[in-house]
Design a protein around this motif. Structure first.
Motif, short mmCIF file in Angstrom:
data_model
loop_
_atom_site.label_atom_id
_atom_site.label_comp_id
_atom_site.label_asym_id
_atom_site.label_seq_id
_atom_site.Cartn_x
_atom_site.Cartn_y
_atom_site.Cartn_z
N MET A 1 0.85 -1.17 0.00
CA MET A 1 0.00 0.00 0.00
C MET A 1 0.89 1.23 0.00
SD MET A 1 -2.70 1.44 2.85
CE MET A 1 -3.79 0.08 2.70
N ASP A 2 0.61 2.17 -0.85
CA ASP A 2 1.33 3.43 -0.87
C ASP A 2 0.58 4.45 -0.04
OD1 ASP A 2 3.45 2.76 -2.57
OD2 ASP A 2 2.14 2.95 -4.30
N HIS A 3 1.31 5.19 0.74
CA HIS A 3 0.72 6.28 1.51
C HIS A 3 1.26 7.58 0.94
CE1 HIS A 3 -0.96 3.59 4.49
NE2 HIS A 3 0.19 2.94 4.46
N LEU A 4 0.38 8.44 0.49
CA LEU A 4 0.78 9.67 -0.16
C LEU A 4 0.25 10.88 0.60
CD1 LEU A 4 -0.21 8.60 -3.78
CD2 LEU A 4 2.06 8.52 -2.76
N ASP A 5 1.03 11.98 0.58
CA ASP A 5 0.55 13.18 1.24
C ASP A 5 0.02 14.21 0.23
OD1 ASP A 5 2.83 14.29 0.20
OD2 ASP A 5 3.70 14.86 2.11
N CYS A 6 -0.16 13.80 -0.99
CA CYS A 6 -0.76 14.67 -2.01
C CYS A 6 -2.18 14.19 -2.26
CB CYS A 6 0.06 14.62 -3.30
SG CYS A 6 -0.64 15.66 -4.59
N GLN A 7 -3.12 14.84 -1.59
CA GLN A 7 -4.52 14.41 -1.67
C GLN A 7 -5.04 14.45 -3.10
OE1 GLN A 7 -7.09 16.56 1.01
NE2 GLN A 7 -8.37 14.77 1.28
N LEU A 8 -4.61 15.41 -3.87
CA LEU A 8 -5.04 15.52 -5.26
C LEU A 8 -4.58 14.30 -6.07
CD1 LEU A 8 -6.51 17.43 -7.17
CD2 LEU A 8 -4.33 18.52 -7.65
N LEU A 9 -3.35 13.84 -5.82
CA LEU A 9 -2.84 12.66 -6.52
C LEU A 9 -3.58 11.40 -6.09
CD1 LEU A 9 -0.84 11.45 -8.49
CD2 LEU A 9 0.84 11.38 -6.64
N VAL A 10 -3.88 11.29 -4.80
CA VAL A 10 -4.64 10.14 -4.31
C VAL A 10 -6.00 10.09 -4.99
CG1 VAL A 10 -5.75 9.10 -2.30
CG2 VAL A 10 -3.42 9.99 -2.11
N ARG A 11 -6.66 11.23 -5.10
CA ARG A 11 -7.97 11.27 -5.77
C ARG A 11 -7.84 10.87 -7.24
NH1 ARG A 11 -9.44 16.94 -3.66
NH2 ARG A 11 -10.00 16.48 -1.52
N ALA A 12 -6.79 11.35 -7.90
CA ALA A 12 -6.60 11.02 -9.31
C ALA A 12 -6.37 9.52 -9.50
CB ALA A 12 -5.42 11.80 -9.89
N LEU A 13 -5.54 8.94 -8.65
CA LEU A 13 -5.27 7.50 -8.75
C LEU A 13 -6.50 6.68 -8.42
CD1 LEU A 13 -1.74 7.49 -7.15
CD2 LEU A 13 -2.27 6.88 -9.51
N SER A 14 -7.28 7.12 -7.47
CA SER A 14 -8.50 6.40 -7.09
C SER A 14 -9.55 6.45 -8.19
CB SER A 14 -9.08 6.98 -5.80
OG SER A 14 -8.16 6.80 -4.74
N SER A 15 -9.62 7.56 -8.90
CA SER A 15 -10.63 7.70 -9.95
C SER A 15 -10.11 7.30 -11.33
CB SER A 15 -11.11 9.15 -10.01
OG SER A 15 -10.08 9.98 -10.50
N LYS A 16 -8.81 6.99 -11.42
CA LYS A 16 -8.17 6.59 -12.68
C LYS A 16 -8.18 7.70 -13.72
CE LYS A 16 -7.41 2.32 -11.42
NZ LYS A 16 -6.11 1.90 -10.99
N SER A 17 -8.26 8.96 -13.27
CA SER A 17 -8.15 10.09 -14.19
C SER A 17 -7.36 11.18 -13.51
CB SER A 17 -9.54 10.61 -14.58
OG SER A 17 -10.21 11.12 -13.46
N SER A 18 -6.47 11.81 -14.26
CA SER A 18 -5.61 12.82 -13.64
C SER A 18 -5.79 14.18 -14.28
CB SER A 18 -4.14 12.40 -13.74
OG SER A 18 -3.69 12.53 -15.07
N GLN A 19 -5.43 15.18 -13.52
CA GLN A 19 -5.41 16.53 -14.04
C GLN A 19 -4.11 16.72 -14.81
OE1 GLN A 19 -6.08 19.24 -10.82
NE2 GLN A 19 -8.12 18.46 -10.41
N VAL A 20 -4.08 17.67 -15.69
CA VAL A 20 -2.93 17.88 -16.56
C VAL A 20 -1.63 18.02 -15.77
CG1 VAL A 20 -1.91 19.48 -18.24
CG2 VAL A 20 -4.33 18.92 -18.38
N GLU A 21 -1.64 18.76 -14.68
CA GLU A 21 -0.40 18.99 -13.92
C GLU A 21 0.10 17.74 -13.21
OE1 GLU A 21 -3.95 20.44 -11.57
OE2 GLU A 21 -3.12 21.01 -13.50
N LEU A 22 -0.72 16.73 -13.07
CA LEU A 22 -0.32 15.48 -12.42
C LEU A 22 -0.05 14.37 -13.43
CD1 LEU A 22 -2.87 15.31 -9.47
CD2 LEU A 22 -0.47 15.97 -9.38
#
Length: 68
Positions: A1-22
């Motif tokens: 399990m990866d633990h990340l402190d970038c909430q935006l990145l966690v959301r992107a990975l969970s939804s399988k879609s990322s914002q341009v900057e990520l």
């Protein structure tokens, strides 16, 4: 399990879609995850993960120094 402190990145990975900057880091993680049968990510606030945050900063400084 990866633990990340970038909430935006966690959301992107969970939804399988990322914002341009990520996109770059998102694609790297997605590509590396193919090496595992299972992976998950969760958000850990930086304030509760200060040791890992410090290690990450030191590693980034070392990479920056060696690239010169």
């Amino acid at each position: 399990m990866d633990h990340l402190d970038c909430q935006l990145l966690v959301r992107a990975l969970s939804s399988k879609s990322s914002q341009v900057e990520l996109y770059g880091i998102f694609r790297d993680i997605e590509s590396l995850s193919l090496s595992f049968d299972f992976y998950s990510v969760s958000f850990i606030p930086r304030s509760l993960n200060s040791e890992a945050d410090l290690l990450a900063k030191v590693a980034l400084c070392n990479v920056s120094s060696s690239a010169r």
